[in-house]
Write an enzyme that holds these catalytic residues in place. Structure first.
Site, PDB file in Angstrom:
ATOM      1  N   ASN A 109     -16.865  21.093   2.157  1.00 40.19           N
ATOM      2  CA  ASN A 109     -15.489  21.080   1.465  1.00 40.19           C
ATOM      3  C   ASN A 109     -15.630  20.156   0.378  1.00 40.19           C
ATOM      4  O   ASN A 109     -16.379  19.316   0.119  1.00 40.19           O
ATOM      5  CB  ASN A 109     -14.762  20.444   2.614  1.00 40.19           C
ATOM      6  CG  ASN A 109     -13.207  20.179   2.009  1.00 40.19           C
ATOM      7  OD1 ASN A 109     -12.538  21.046   1.309  1.00 40.19           O
ATOM      8  ND2 ASN A 109     -12.576  19.164   2.188  1.00 40.19           N
ATOM      9  N   HIS A 111     -13.247  17.451  -1.831  1.00 38.60           N
ATOM     10  CA  HIS A 111     -11.953  16.768  -1.854  1.00 38.60           C
ATOM     11  C   HIS A 111     -11.656  16.164  -3.097  1.00 38.60           C
ATOM     12  O   HIS A 111     -12.707  15.450  -3.591  1.00 38.60           O
ATOM     13  CB  HIS A 111     -12.029  15.884  -0.643  1.00 38.60           C
ATOM     14  CG  HIS A 111     -10.647  15.278  -0.399  1.00 38.60           C
ATOM     15  ND1 HIS A 111      -9.522  15.893   0.265  1.00 38.60           N
ATOM     16  CD2 HIS A 111     -10.198  14.097  -0.422  1.00 38.60           C
ATOM     17  CE1 HIS A 111      -8.745  14.890   0.213  1.00 38.60           C
ATOM     18  NE2 HIS A 111      -9.015  14.010  -0.243  1.00 38.60           N
ATOM     19  N   SER A 138     -15.267  14.415  -3.804  1.00 35.86           N
ATOM     20  CA  SER A 138     -16.558  14.485  -2.853  1.00 35.86           C
ATOM     21  C   SER A 138     -16.816  15.659  -2.475  1.00 35.86           C
ATOM     22  O   SER A 138     -15.847  16.625  -2.183  1.00 35.86           O
ATOM     23  CB  SER A 138     -15.933  13.400  -1.811  1.00 35.86           C
ATOM     24  OG  SER A 138     -15.665  12.205  -2.326  1.00 35.86           O
ATOM     25  N   ASP A 147     -11.084  15.655   6.351  1.00 38.50           N
ATOM     26  CA  ASP A 147     -11.674  15.181   4.969  1.00 38.50           C
ATOM     27  C   ASP A 147     -12.931  13.887   5.303  1.00 38.50           C
ATOM     28  O   ASP A 147     -12.865  12.911   4.803  1.00 38.50           O
ATOM     29  CB  ASP A 147     -10.796  14.762   4.205  1.00 38.50           C
ATOM     30  CG  ASP A 147      -9.675  15.694   3.543  1.00 38.50           C
ATOM     31  OD1 ASP A 147     -10.172  16.896   3.461  1.00 38.50           O
ATOM     32  OD2 ASP A 147      -8.584  15.328   3.289  1.00 38.50           O
TER      33      ASP A 147
HETATM   34  C1  GAR Z   1      -8.983  21.190  -6.067  1.00 43.33           C
HETATM   35  O1  GAR Z   1      -8.796  19.953  -6.871  1.00 43.33           O
HETATM   36  C2  GAR Z   1      -9.673  20.781  -4.811  1.00 43.33           C
HETATM   37  O2  GAR Z   1     -10.382  19.652  -4.722  1.00 43.33           O
HETATM   38  C3  GAR Z   1      -8.424  20.368  -3.752  1.00 43.33           C
HETATM   39  O3  GAR Z   1      -7.581  21.557  -4.365  1.00 43.33           O
HETATM   40  C4  GAR Z   1      -7.711  21.943  -5.682  1.00 43.33           C
HETATM   41  C5  GAR Z   1      -7.932  23.380  -5.612  1.00 43.33           C
HETATM   42  O4  GAR Z   1      -8.065  23.868  -7.043  1.00 43.33           O
HETATM   43  N1  GAR Z   1      -8.671  20.335  -2.623  1.00 43.33           N
HETATM   44  C6  GAR Z   1      -7.718  19.804  -1.509  1.00 43.33           C
HETATM   45  O5  GAR Z   1      -6.888  18.861  -1.955  1.00 43.33           O
HETATM   46  C7  GAR Z   1      -8.257  19.837  -0.294  1.00 43.33           C
HETATM   47  N2  GAR Z   1      -7.750  18.984   0.615  1.00 43.33           N
HETATM   48  P1  GAR Z   1      -8.801  25.231  -7.440  1.00 43.33           P
HETATM   49  O6  GAR Z   1      -7.814  26.229  -6.321  1.00 43.33           O
HETATM   50  O7  GAR Z   1      -8.549  25.520  -8.997  1.00 43.33           O
HETATM   51  O8  GAR Z   1      -9.978  25.204  -7.152  1.00 43.33           O
END
Ligand code: GAR
Length: 192
Positions: A109, A111, A138, A147
């Protein structure tokens, strides 16, 4: 052996695209076999299709909160594509231990915080509100605790005096796009 990678998304899929693009490189012994979203509107699905990658949508909403039933269909859909590794890339559903156990040590994952700080949502606003001087992202192996799980890598950015959650998120996202492919490649090289 080339590792088969399934990528789970909920939105635009920019991290998914950074993984897919990186796997195009001959030196990266992995290939994307599925991009799955829990939402038919996820912009990343069209991007994956345009790259010729198999896609699937398992909408969580008809399951009306029955996580076990949703995850049973999710697992069945993913398993058809026989992935070795699952990458959560902006997948915004909390997964239960029942699902995570099936992919024990094989699910990664990304985060948008410097874990263990700011698990869950609104990570950038929380970093700003706390007066943090640095923020970041991370990549970790997924365990049953949200997480949490062994860290595979982190990248830091400065928090600037005039940052909003949006400007900070944009700065962190640039690092996410480098960190996740690098972490996946190292994970694969180490036996995945
Ligand atoms: C990213 O910033 C990722 O780290 C976050 O969602 C966004 C997705 O963007 N993930 C979380 O918050 C998970 N808990 P993307 O669809 O453009 O990759």
């Amino acid at each position: 052996m080339t590792k088969r990678v399934a990528i789970l998304i909920s939105g635009g899929g920019s991290n998914m695209m950074s993984l897919v693009t990186a796997m195009d490189d001959d030196g990266f012994d992995a290939k994307p076999v599925l991009v799955l979203a829990n939402n038919a509107d996820a912009g990343g699905i069209a991007k994956a299709r345009a790259k010729g990658i198999a896609t699937a949508v398992v909408d969580h909403r008809p399951f009306k909160g029955d996580r076990a039933a949703f995850e049973a269909v999710l697992h069945e859909t993913i398993a058809k594509h026989q992935p070795d590794i699952l990458c959560l890339a902006g997948f915004m559903r909390v997964l239960t231990a029942g699902f995570i156990d099936k992919w024990d040590g094989k699910m990664l994952n990304i985060h948008p915080s410097l874990l263990p700080k700011y698990t869950g949502l609104h990570t950038h606003q929380r970093a700003i509100d706390a007066g943090d001087k640095k923020a970041g992202c991370s990549v970790h192996v997924v365990t049953a605790k949200l997480d949490d799980g062994p860290l595979l890598g982190q990248a830091e950015v400065p928090v600037l005096a005039d940052d909003t959650a949006e400007t900070l998120a944009a700065r962190v996202l640039i690092e996410e796009h480098k960190l996740y492919p690098a972490a996946l490649q190292a994970f694969v090289k180490n036996g995945g």
